[in-house]
Structure formats: C-alpha cells, structure tokens
Write an enzyme that holds these catalytic residues in place. Structure first.
Site, PDB file in Angstrom:
ATOM      1  N   ASN A 434     -97.708 -19.056  42.535  1.00 44.64           N
ATOM      2  CA  ASN A 434     -97.683 -20.510  42.434  1.00 44.64           C
ATOM      3  C   ASN A 434     -99.109 -21.053  42.362  1.00 44.64           C
ATOM      4  O   ASN A 434     -99.535 -21.893  43.165  1.00 44.64           O
ATOM      5  CB  ASN A 434     -96.930 -21.101  43.630  1.00 44.64           C
ATOM      6  N   HIS A 465     -93.052 -29.282  50.196  1.00 44.96           N
ATOM      7  CA  HIS A 465     -91.865 -28.506  49.836  1.00 44.96           C
ATOM      8  C   HIS A 465     -90.576 -29.158  50.334  1.00 44.96           C
ATOM      9  O   HIS A 465     -89.555 -29.103  49.662  1.00 44.96           O
ATOM     10  CB  HIS A 465     -91.959 -27.089  50.421  1.00 44.96           C
TER      11      HIS A 465
END
Length: 577
Positions: A434, A465
C-alpha cells in the site's frame, strides 16, 4: 485422513471466506449461518453456545429485514479489496440489493458474486478501455486541458453513481465542502481545516455504516472512494499550504518540489479528486503530477527530473505504456486465479474455530496463520494492480528511467509484490505494501508532527481505515513490532555482514521472522471485533507482544541508524503545521 480432520475441514470450507486485512461483503438469511463480527464471536464460544445462539441470530436477521455486510479494509485501495473478496453464497432474492446499478444483476446471479463487486470490476474494466481511448483520441496534442479535465470528471462521476447510487452523495458533499474551504480559508490554516473536515466526515461515515446501520443497510460499501478522496483532499491542502503559506527555506526538498503556488480552479479540483482513473480504487497521487499529465507535460517532466541524457538517451523519447499495461494485466489475471483457488481452501474463519484455538499445537497455529494470510493477499494484488494499469493505459504513472535504462511506469504503483514476498524486515514489508497510502501518511503526518511521529502515524492510519476495534489492535501491535524490529536490526545486523554465508543466514532468519510477524500483526484486521482477536492472541500466547516488549526493554537502542528516519536537514526543518 482421519474422520475428525475431514469433519473439521468441511466445517471450515462451508463458512464464508474472510480475507487477510479484508472481510468480503457477505449476506445470509439462512438459519444457523454466520454473520460478520457476530459469526466470529460465535466462533470463539463453545459448540453448545454456538448452537444456542445461531438460531437466535437467524431470527433477528429475519425480523430486522436487513441484508448485512462485512467490511473490508486495507489502506489506500481498501474499496477495491472489499469488492474483490469472495462472499458467501447469496440468496438470489438479495444478491442484487445495492444502492448502485442493478443492470448487471443477471451476471451477478450467474457468477454467484455480490452485485456491488460485479459493478466494481465492470467499472474498472470499462475504465481500462476508456483510458486507452482517452490517451489516443484525447491526447494533449489533439485536445485542450479543459476538455480532458471535463471528460475525466464526467466519466468519474458516472462510475461513482453506477457503483454506489445515492451513497455517492457523500463523496460529492465532502468534495464541495472542502473546495469551499480551499477558496475561503487562509493559506496558513487551509491544511488544518481541510484535514479535520475530511477526516471528520470520513469518520462519521465509518461510524454510521458500522454502528448505526449495523455494517451497512445494503451490500454497498461506499467508504473506499471516500477514503481515497480524503487522501487527495488533505494532500492537496498541505501542498497548497507549503507553496503559499510557508517560506521556501523551511521546506524539505520533496515539499519544495510538490508545493502548489496557485490554488486550483473548480474544474481542476473536481478532475483531480473525481477523475475516472482513480475515483473507484485509487491510488492517491500528487496534484502537480496530475495537472502535468492533463496538460501533456507529465512524461517530459519526469525525464527531465532523472536527466535523460545521462541515461544514454540521445533525444527526448515518447515512451508507450502498452508494455507496462500488458504486464500488469497478466499479473492481475494470475492474482485473480490465485485468489479464487486459495482463499476458499484456507478460510480465515478457522482462526477462531474451536479446534484451532483449543486443540492445535502452537506450531500448527503459527503455520496456518501464515498460510491464511498468504492466501488472502491476491485480492489486493488484483485490485491495486488493475487500478495501476488503468492509470498507465491513460498515460499517467510514468516515473522515468530505471538503472537498467528501461522506461518505468511505477509512479502510482501501490505495491511491489517481489519485495513484499522477500522482505527481510518489517520496514521493508510496510514500505512495499500500500505504497501510496504510506506515502500519504508520511507527507501529512510523519514529517510534520514534532513528537512521536511513528505513534501518531499509526493512529492516523487506523482512524483513516475505520472504527473497527480490530484495526486498533493491529496498529498498536504494529507500533510495538516496528520499534522492536528497529532495535534488533541496529543491534545485530552488523555482526552478519562480514561474510556472504553469514549474510545469507541472517536474510533467511529475518525473512521468516518478518513474514510470521506480519501475519500475527494483521490478524485483527480480519477478525475486526475484540472477542475473536483476544481469542486468537490467547491461543498464540501473545508471543509477539511479549518478545517485542522484552527486546525494547533489554536491548539498547543504537541511535546511529534507528533514529535517523530522514535526512538531517529535513528533520531540522520539521514543523508543527
């Protein structure tokens, strides 16, 4: 194979499949079936308790009349991961329940995949074709930047509405609010207002989906594009602040290069945030790079940055992305095949099964945990590599010339699969997973907070998140493991550099340790809730927490390399923005 083992494997394979770092959207109204979070809670209980609770859960599901969904998360690319997860088999009457378009419902039924996932993949494939058309027929030499901005924005808005329907209003509201901040706030505070509004709105949406609407009224999860837009909004705001609100001598070299000295127009702002190449699955990119791409300066600018004459090029070339796109599409196909075959074979739900928690020995648990996490990675490889290919097909993502003299199209790549699978340190693993989200965290948090940058960066990552407790278990464990890994590396590595044999032994040992540590650390991302996470960690005797604490307490911290996180002049210029 023993009867007990056959029964255990059949029980595991019959359950919905949950991926590493992500939970596939699942729907079920059948009596006794598993549901997100609650199912994992049942797994940690005794078989008797599970039998008594399952019918009650089914009754509640029927009476509530809601189709609930698990929520996936993984960073920048989180939405893509969610939709690429395999779901439990859906009742035909519910698989089409989505706020997005239902025109692909027959295909969803045929494939046995939730409609929102089918819509996502369909949009990305259409975006791939549109990207080739955009590069060839709307090239900068043939079309004005105004037309390119307009087409990219219209396509992006259409894709969002197609996938999310009325949920897309959240995206548009946030974009409009933050543009209002961009044009009205002072340059000294625009980054603060944009950051708190964007993160605040994203957090409220996370909370409403999970705790108010019980993991989503319908199957559609709109938080992924919202997370990507939040990254872009805050990145742009900080770069405007760097360009207009700070002195040049106070900026690091990278901040100076990316600083924006003229606020974007409304169309440029919309195009940057909502363009069809990245609005669904990302990744985040820099405003300067995007504007250079729209205006046709992107490739030449990158060649000038790497000094193309020193690379042996006699004239300014025009590299084509076709080769890079084909390679990435091949990787996408391989990743999809691996995901479809491996994830069902090694379901994450068995991590909280009675046999795993109470009967398997420690080594079996450790190995199975590693295998399960490995089996779940291909969904991310698929989603992120496809998103990268879409941008490259449009002509965006050129990063220059590599050390071998080959053209490189990895400016927007979100992962390096080879380096992930061969990582010999926690830092190396995180640095290649990521990537664009890690870069965003570094630019808006790590380089700017004056105290405990690692801790604050992990907290911001967890908040971005979502609000599942499992995310915070992962990131708190990650802080501990990161510090311990730095300490071990700086105390031990230099002892193994005297010969190739010792270096090879060190690499093998640290590779195994890194892979196992990552599997242990990210497990709560899968389990999401507190009870199954504690159950899993108890079955593992909290071994990594204990080992990390012992390392931090009893091994001295060598400041020579462990504290230097960036060049000294950049550290000295770090400010509280």
């Amino acid at each position: 194979m023993s009867a007990e083992r056959r029964e255990r494997e059949a029980a595991c394979s019959a359950r919905p499949s949950y991926g590493a770092l992500a939970v596939a959207p699942t729907l079920s109204l059948r009596p006794g079936s598993w549901r997100p979070i609650e199912s994992l809670g049942l797994a940690a209980r005794s078989p008797r308790a599970r039998r008594s609770l399952a019918p009650r859960a089914a009754t509640q599901e029927h009476s509530g009349g809601r189709a609930r969904s698990g929520v996936a998360c993984a960073g920048a690319g989180a939405a893509a991961s969610r939709r690429c997860g395999m779901a439990a088999e859906l009742p035909s009457s519910l698989s089409y329940r989505t706020t997005g378009s239902t025109c692909l419902h027959p295909l969803s039924q045929l494939l046995g995949i939730p409609l929102d996932q089918v819509n996502f993949v369909a949009c990305q494939l259409v975006a791939l074709c549109a990207a080739f058309w955009f590069r060839i027929y709307l090239s900068p030499g043939k079309t004005s930047p105004l037309a390119r901005h307009t087409v990219a924005t219209i396509f992006g808005i259409y894709f969002v509405i197609f996938c999310f329907g009325w949920y897309s209003a959240h995206l548009f509201v946030l974009v409009l609010m933050c543009y209002g901040i961009m044009v009205t706030a002072s340059v000294s505070s625009v980054h603060r207002y944009s950051f708190f509004v964007a993160m605040g709105y994203l957090t409220m949406c996370h909370i409403s989906r999970i705790y108010i609407f019980h993991y989503g009224i319908l199957t559609t999860d709109f938080s992924g594009p919202l997370m990507i837009v939040t990254q872009k909004i805050t990145t742009l705001a900080f770069q405007v602040h760097d360009g207009l609100g700070r002195r040049a001598e106070d900026l690091s070299a990278e901040q100076h290069r990316l600083a924006i000295r003229v606020k974007p127009s409304f169309l440029e702002y919309l195009s940057y945030l909502l363009n069809f190449m990245s609005v669904i699955a990302g990744p985040c990119n820099n405003f300067k790079d995007y504007i250079a791409f729209i205006e046709g300066r992107h490739i030449h600018m990158k060649l000038l940055e790497v000094n193309w004459k020193e690379k042996g090029l006699h004239s300014l070339p025009e590299p084509s992305p076709t080769g890079a796109v084909i390679r990435k599409l091949c990787m996408t196909l391989v990743s999809l095949l691996l995901f479809l075959t491996l994830t069902k074979t090694f379901p994450v739900t068995c991590l909280v099964d009675d046999w795993f928690v109470h009967k398997a020995n420690f080594l079996t648990r450790l190995c199975y945990l590693y295998v399960v996490m490995q089996a779940s990675k291909p969904k991310y490889y698929f989603a992120w590599t496809l998103a990268d290919a879409v941008n490259n097909a449009a002509g965006f993502g050129f990063s220059g010339v590599d050390k071998n003299g080959h053209f490189s199209w990895d400016l927007l790549s979100n992962l390096n699969i080879w380096k992930i699978e061969t990582a010999t340190s926690f830092k190396m693993y995180l640095g290649n997973w990521n990537i664009q989200t890690a870069t965003w965290l570094k630019r808006v948090c790590y380089e700017r907070v004056p105290w405990y940058p690692t801790v604050f960066t992990f907290i911001l990552s967890a908040l971005w998140h979502g609000v599942y407790p499992g995310y915070y278990f992962t990131f708190l464990t990650g802080v501990l493991v990161t510090v311990a890994a730095r300490t071990v590396r700086n105390n031990c590595r230099h002892h193994f550099l005297s010969s190739k044999a010792l270096k090879a032994i060190y690499d093998v040992v640290t590779w195994a340790a890194t892979q196992l540590a990552v599997s242990y650390t990210v497990a709560p991302f899968v389990l999401l809730a507190v009870e199954p996470t504690i159950s899993l960690y108890k079955s593992m005797y909290f071994y990594l927490h204990i080992v990390s604490l012992l390392i931090i307490l009893f091994l001295p911290m060598r400041p020579q390399s462990s504290i230097q996180r960036q060049p000294q002049n950049s550290v000295n210029k770090k400010k509280t923005d």
